[in-house]
Design a protein around this motif. Structure first.
Motif, PDB file in Angstrom:
ATOM      1  N   ASN A 185     -11.009   7.168   1.863  1.00 31.39           N
ATOM      2  CA  ASN A 185     -10.953   6.074   0.904  1.00 31.39           C
ATOM      3  C   ASN A 185     -10.295   4.824   1.458  1.00 31.39           C
ATOM      4  O   ASN A 185     -10.055   3.866   0.718  1.00 31.39           O
ATOM      5  CB  ASN A 185     -10.242   6.526  -0.367  1.00 31.39           C
ATOM      6  CG  ASN A 185     -11.164   7.327  -1.259  1.00 31.39           C
ATOM      7  OD1 ASN A 185     -12.349   7.038  -1.342  1.00 31.39           O
ATOM      8  ND2 ASN A 185     -10.644   8.350  -1.888  1.00 31.39           N
ATOM      9  N   GLY A 186      -9.970   4.817   2.739  1.00 30.89           N
ATOM     10  CA  GLY A 186      -9.394   3.617   3.324  1.00 30.89           C
ATOM     11  C   GLY A 186      -7.920   3.452   3.001  1.00 30.89           C
ATOM     12  O   GLY A 186      -7.278   4.348   2.456  1.00 30.89           O
ATOM     13  N   ILE A 187      -7.381   2.289   3.349  1.00 28.79           N
ATOM     14  CA  ILE A 187      -5.947   2.051   3.198  1.00 28.79           C
ATOM     15  C   ILE A 187      -5.522   2.219   1.742  1.00 28.79           C
ATOM     16  O   ILE A 187      -4.492   2.826   1.447  1.00 28.79           O
ATOM     17  CB  ILE A 187      -5.579   0.638   3.698  1.00 28.79           C
ATOM     18  CG1 ILE A 187      -5.803   0.552   5.212  1.00 28.79           C
ATOM     19  CG2 ILE A 187      -4.122   0.318   3.375  1.00 28.79           C
ATOM     20  CD1 ILE A 187      -5.520  -0.798   5.797  1.00 28.79           C
ATOM     21  N   LEU A 188      -6.312   1.700   0.824  1.00 31.02           N
ATOM     22  CA  LEU A 188      -5.930   1.783  -0.581  1.00 31.02           C
ATOM     23  C   LEU A 188      -6.030   3.203  -1.125  1.00 31.02           C
ATOM     24  O   LEU A 188      -5.602   3.474  -2.244  1.00 31.02           O
ATOM     25  CB  LEU A 188      -6.794   0.851  -1.434  1.00 31.02           C
ATOM     26  CG  LEU A 188      -6.580  -0.630  -1.174  1.00 31.02           C
ATOM     27  CD1 LEU A 188      -7.348  -1.460  -2.171  1.00 31.02           C
ATOM     28  CD2 LEU A 188      -5.104  -0.974  -1.236  1.00 31.02           C
ATOM     29  N   GLY A 189      -6.599   4.106  -0.340  1.00 27.75           N
ATOM     30  CA  GLY A 189      -6.665   5.485  -0.778  1.00 27.75           C
ATOM     31  C   GLY A 189      -5.432   6.278  -0.391  1.00 27.75           C
ATOM     32  O   GLY A 189      -5.263   7.418  -0.803  1.00 27.75           O
ATOM     33  N   ILE A 190      -4.558   5.677   0.424  1.00 28.86           N
ATOM     34  CA  ILE A 190      -3.333   6.370   0.828  1.00 28.86           C
ATOM     35  C   ILE A 190      -2.355   6.345  -0.338  1.00 28.86           C
ATOM     36  O   ILE A 190      -2.079   5.287  -0.899  1.00 28.86           O
ATOM     37  CB  ILE A 190      -2.710   5.686   2.048  1.00 28.86           C
ATOM     38  CG1 ILE A 190      -3.707   5.677   3.200  1.00 28.86           C
ATOM     39  CG2 ILE A 190      -1.439   6.410   2.467  1.00 28.86           C
ATOM     40  CD1 ILE A 190      -3.266   4.847   4.367  1.00 28.86           C
ATOM     41  N   GLY A 191      -1.826   7.504  -0.681  1.00 30.71           N
ATOM     42  CA  GLY A 191      -1.004   7.701  -1.864  1.00 30.71           C
ATOM     43  C   GLY A 191      -0.167   6.533  -2.347  1.00 30.71           C
ATOM     44  O   GLY A 191      -0.529   5.877  -3.325  1.00 30.71           O
ATOM     45  N   PRO A 192       0.947   6.225  -1.676  1.00 29.71           N
ATOM     46  CA  PRO A 192       1.859   5.213  -2.215  1.00 29.71           C
ATOM     47  C   PRO A 192       1.201   3.842  -2.338  1.00 29.71           C
ATOM     48  O   PRO A 192       1.465   3.102  -3.290  1.00 29.71           O
ATOM     49  CB  PRO A 192       2.981   5.159  -1.180  1.00 29.71           C
ATOM     50  CG  PRO A 192       2.818   6.355  -0.336  1.00 29.71           C
ATOM     51  CD  PRO A 192       1.408   6.784  -0.413  1.00 29.71           C
ATOM     52  N   LEU A 193       0.320   3.514  -1.382  1.00 33.26           N
ATOM     53  CA  LEU A 193      -0.324   2.199  -1.420  1.00 33.26           C
ATOM     54  C   LEU A 193      -1.244   2.073  -2.623  1.00 33.26           C
ATOM     55  O   LEU A 193      -1.391   1.009  -3.209  1.00 33.26           O
ATOM     56  CB  LEU A 193      -1.120   1.972  -0.137  1.00 33.26           C
ATOM     57  CG  LEU A 193      -0.278   1.686   1.087  1.00 33.26           C
ATOM     58  CD1 LEU A 193      -1.166   1.602   2.309  1.00 33.26           C
ATOM     59  CD2 LEU A 193       0.466   0.375   0.898  1.00 33.26           C
ATOM     60  N   ALA A 194      -1.866   3.201  -2.973  1.00 31.24           N
ATOM     61  CA  ALA A 194      -2.837   3.164  -4.063  1.00 31.24           C
ATOM     62  C   ALA A 194      -2.190   2.659  -5.340  1.00 31.24           C
ATOM     63  O   ALA A 194      -2.845   2.056  -6.181  1.00 31.24           O
ATOM     64  CB  ALA A 194      -3.418   4.556  -4.282  1.00 31.24           C
TER      65      ALA A 194
END
Ligand SMILES: Nc1ncnc2c1ncn2[C@@H]1O[C@H](COP(=O)(O)OP(=O)(O)OP(=O)(O)O)[C@@H](O)[C@H]1O
Ligand SMILES: [Mg+2]
Lengths: 289, 645
Positions: free
Chosen positions: B600-609
């Motif tokens: 899901n790309g960078i925005l799929g990484i937990g905290p960043l989402a």
């Protein structure tokens, strides 16, 4: 449930009503392997027809032929008197053929409810502005959750269909995250949403517990009583024997026997081909999911 | 007659150049199932490596062995381990994205280490000239023609005689089947990447030696692009057909340039540069349709939760306030130029709209298009030409004509497999960029686009034009989210998840695909028109094909399934292109390595989402309830469905 037909019919007699689907002499070869050789059978409106056979017998291949995912090497498939040859799958579906898949084909990133909605809305064409508008968010959906409050009929219908297959309260789950049994029921609800005349079910009972598969049987009987033609592929013999009006037995791509459940149970050829294995839903590993 | 012979010999040599790179592509594809867009870039790096060795007084032959037989296999093993292993059997957009990312990162590395142009030529491995049929041919050309034929013959023997060859070919057909037969798909894929890298390196060094001009990063990396047509002619399977396709293409290019082009004169743009891509498009159209199959592969991607109408309206309002605040810093007129900050703002909005078109196309529908920048160029062209430039009609036509053109491109190609469809968009993008845009009557070095003037309202000032772009971006974002919540959005996602189920519920996949491609093309055209009026003047280089490809990577890296991802991609892209041009490719490439790990790309990484309004739906769900009652579903169902419609 219509009464079982008179015993000892030579050819498939239609237990209840006119034949909706007729398969004549269908053969499918994959390279050297013959998945189907000269299969003929018919499915009548208002009845549940069983299709059983050991793993690799060609049941799924026959479903693919009927729904248009596999072109047969020879033979014809007619639906309500229309030859389906070379008709693409989506046009067959519009005629009223719905199916479920043995290996799940869900819209995995959509919720259970949206899976059913796609089925419900599938009859909407882009030039049907009024119906299209009703499906667009700004018509009734600006507040999102308000969709349900505003009484969007498609949503409430989708939820009713899901409730009908026993999935009330699971509407907002991502469908690929559901257990297999529930996921199969989502596929069934999606198929029912199309109001099909012919329903093809590929092992809907696998993944269901005893209680659920009994409920499934009741549902199938009710669908048939309403006039739908149901073709059921299933390894759970109890379910097949309970709901089917006629049963066809497929082995190595041949129909080896056809008849009422009682005849099939008694047929020695069937015993060797299939029921030789311990009955009651026991089956070799590798099939289904 | 002697002239014809000369052209024929030239054509065969050019064809050998195509064939030598195309056969390498075919080898990687047949063995790993991945179409390696970075094939040429591997060759480019090899050529630079060879050059480094030779300038450090390593003998040519030894340098060749070191590069081709030592470095290249190591590189192949490394790439397979780092990137490709995770993608075995992936049918989505990721394999294409990962090799495009590899292309970007290799070009980025070369730009940092060696610069764009070495200003130096490689001396050929062998010297001298030989006369064949009265035509002078350099020994180097002969080496290339001989190598092309030898490689094709050797591969043909390898693929058809040994067990290894049979196993290699099986990987692409069915990795699972191969695994059950006892061979390891990973081992096969690794063998494939080693072979592919060796061929890429060999081709890179040989072709760099042949180049009369100095070593050029882009030229070398994209040299293989012309080979795509030959590879598709061989259906990415057959080495002999690929070789033949290369020769035919080489002859066609030389004959066309020598005989047809002079007669066409100034009638149309110079098409000889675009000929390989026209060939590629034709070869693709001739391919058989993909067969619809129930594959039983469940998409388990975590989708983002779709923003509701109110949420998106509130976010849009907040965005408008920020845009208004930013616009306060802008002064002056478009004609007088703008600050770097102003350029970044304008570009963010214009690229943002392109990013949104990609969300629709790649994120929702799962179709990868590499030609959005070409539509941008066409949009800018229309904006500049219609009614003398700067008219609202031009803006409208940019969207409409691009949408129509998009439909025209999609019609014959949506029936193809995803990869072939992507190649078709690439062919169109490359043909537009090399064959059509450079013509001075189209874009050339610079086309004055003009500013929109409405009664009482002029978009000639930097502030006004930025606000226009920001408004267009916000409206497009709202449109894309509304589409996602609508019936069309559900259909797009459904189509990506399971084409077989999509057809069996009675929906026409081809129609949906054409429609969404046309909408996305229209949006890109609109973005191009707006980009043009904000910049004042645009040229061919504004719509560079490589830049366009890298931008797609940016969107995928941030998250192609969310509107936030499109915005962040546009912002970071606009900033990087102004601050550190060479870093653009490096960022895209490094990000793509990440995408190999988190789909899901960078925005799929937990905290960043959690930082953006669009949350990802969790994988956890309520425990399965009881089955409940199955009864009651049928009553009155038919009447209600009709009423609902
Ligand atoms: N696409 C295909 N390519 C090659 N062979 C196939 C293909 N699909 C099915 N077969 C073969 O055709 C035969 C029939 O398969 P099919 O899936 O129809 O059996 P089935 O009766 O549905 O079995 P099961 O009970 O396991 O579901 C099998 O031998 C299978 O291996
Ligand atoms: Mg089956």
């Amino acid at each position: 449930m219509p009464p079982a037909d008179a015993p000892a019919a030579e050819r498939p007699a239609h237990a209840a009503g006119r034949p909706v689907l007729e398969v004549r002499g269908v053969a499918v070869h994959f390279g050297g392997v013959s998945a189907l050789t000269d299969v003929s059978l018919s499915v009548a409106a208002g009845s549940v027809t069983g299709l059983i056979g050991p793993n690799g017998a060609g049941k799924t291949t026959l479903f693919n032929v009927v729904s248009g995912l596999q072109a047969p090497n020879s033979g014809t498939v007619t639906f309500e008197g229309r030859d389906l040859a070379r008709m693409p799958p989506h046009r067959r579906a519009r005629l009223g053929i719905a199916r479920t898949f043995q290996r799940l084909e869900l819209f995995g990133t959509l919720t259970a409810e949206d899976n059913v909605r796609v089925g419900l809305e599938s009859s909407i064409r882009w030039w049907q502005w009024r119906r299209l508008r009703a499906s667009f968010p700004w018509a009734h959906d600006v507040s999102g959750d308000g969709a349900r409050a505003a009484g969007s009929r498609v949503v409430s219908l989708a939820d009713r269909l899901l409730a009908g297959v026993g999935l009330a309260g699971h509407e907002d789950q991502q469908s690929s995250a559901m257990p297999t049994g529930n996921a199969r029921m989502v596929e069934l609800a999606r198929a029912l949403a199309m109001q099909p005349k012919l329903l093809l079910l590929d092992e809907p009972g696998s993944g269901l517990d005893e209680h659920e598969s009994e409920a499934l049987g009741t549902l199938l009987l009710q669908l048939a009583a309403d006039g739908m033609a149901v073709l059921l592929v299933e390894h759970d013999m109890e379910l097949v024997m309970r709901v089917c009006d006629r049963v066809h037995v497929l082995d190595f791509g041949h129909v080896v026997a056809s008849g009422s459940p009682d005849e099939i149970r008694a047929d020695p050829r069937v015993q060797t081909a299939y029921l030789g294995a311990p009955s009651g839903g026991a089956r070799p590993p590798g099939g289904g999911r | 007659m002697s002239q014809f012979l000369e052209f024929t010999v030239l054509g065969l040599i050019l064809g050998s150049v195509y064939a030598i790179s195309a056969t390498g592509l075919v080898v990687t594809y047949t063995t790993s199932g991945v179409f390696n867009f970075a094939h040429g870039a591997v060759g480019m790096i090899a050529a630079y490596g060879y050059w480094e060795l030779v300038t450090h007084h390593v003998p040519g032959a030894l340098a060749m062995v070191l590069v081709v037989l030592v470095a290249a296999p190591v590189f192949g093993v490394f790439i397979e381990w780092l990137l490709m292993r995770r993608l075995l059997g992936d049918t989505g957009e990721r394999p294409v994205m990962v090799t495009l990312g590899l292309l970007a990162i290799l070009i980025g590395l070369a730009l940092v280490l060696f610069g764009e142009n070495r200003g130096d030529t490689l001396s050929p491995l062998v010297n001298g000239t030989i006369r064949i049929l009265g035509v002078g041919v350099t020994a180097q050309d002969l080496v290339i023609a001989g190598s092309a034929a030898a490689i094709a013959a050797a591969l043909r023997v390898l693929f058809h005689s040994f067990r290894l060859g049979v196993a290699l070919r099986a990987v692409v057909d069915d990795p699972e089947l191969l695994a059950t037969a006892g061979a390891s798909p990973v081992a096969m894929s690794r063998t494939g990447w080693v072979l592919g890298s060796v061929l890429a390196a060999l081709a890179g060094v040989l072709l760099a030696q042949q180049q009369q001009t100095s070593l050029d990063t882009y030229t070398l990396a994209l040299l293989v692009v012309s080979g795509f047509a030959a590879a598709v002619f061989g259906r990415l399977r057959s080495v002999p057909l690929t070789y033949a396709g290369g020769l035919v293409l080489g002859l066609a290019v030389v004959y066309f340039g020598s005989y047809a082009q002079p007669h066409l004169g100034t009638l149309g743009p110079d098409l000889s540069a675009a000929l390989p891509m026209i060939f590629l498009f034709a070869a693709l159209i001739a391919l058989p349709s993909v067969r619809l199959r129930a594959v039983g592969r469940l998409s388990t991607l975590r989708p983002p939760r779709v923003a509701t109408g109110w949420e998106s309206l509130i976010a849009a309002g907040a965005f408008c306030l920020v845009a208004l605040a930013c616009s306060m810093t802008l002064t002056g007129t478009v004609a007088g130029g703008t600050s770097s900050f102003g350029v970044i703002l304008d570009h963010t909005m214009a690229y943002g709209i392109v990013g949104l078109s990609l969300v629709l196309l790649v994120g929702y529908a799962g179709q990868v298009s590499l030609c959005q920048f070409a539509f941008m160029g066409i949009g800018a062209f229309l904006m500049g030409k219609v009614a003398g430039g700067g008219s609202l009609l031009g803006l409208l036509l940019a969207a409409v004509v691009c949408a129509a053109l998009g439909a025209l491109i999609a019609l014959p190609t949506v029936r193809l497999r995803g990869l072939y469809f992507t190649l078709a968009t690439f062919a169109f993008a490359d043909a537009a960029y090399t064959g059509i845009f450079p013509d001075t009557r189209v874009l050339g070095q610079g086309l004055n686009v003009g500013q929109i003037v409405l009664p009482g309202l002029s978009f000639g000032s930097n502030r006004a034009v930025f606000l226009l772009l920001a408004a267009a971006f916000v409206l497009t974002a709202l449109l894309v989210l509304a589409i996602r919540r609508s019936l069309l959005g559900r259909r797009l996602v459904a189509l990506q998840d399971s084409p077989a189920a999509y057809a069996t519920v009675g929906l026409n996949a081809a129609f949906t695909k054409v429609a969404v491609f046309a909408i996305a093309a229209g949006l890109a055209g609109l973005a191009g028109a707006l980009y043009g009026t904000a910049a004042g003047t645009v040229g061919t280089s504004d719509f560079d094909i490589f830049t366009g490809v890298v931008f797609v990577l940016f969107v995928v890296v941030w998250s192609v399934r969310t509107v936030s991802g499109a915005f962040l991609a546009a912002l970071s892209f606009a900033v990087l292109t102004h601050v550190w041009t060479n870093g653009v490719g490096l960022f895209a490439g490094a990000g793509i390595v990440l995408v190999g790990w988190t789909p899901n790309g960078i925005l799929g990484i937990g905290p960043l989402a959690r930082l953006v309004p669009e949350r990802w739906i969790g994988r956890r769900h309520r425990a399965t309830g009881d089955a409940g009652s199955l009864v009651g579903v049928v009553d009155g169902r038919e009447g209600e469905i009709r009423a609902a419609g």
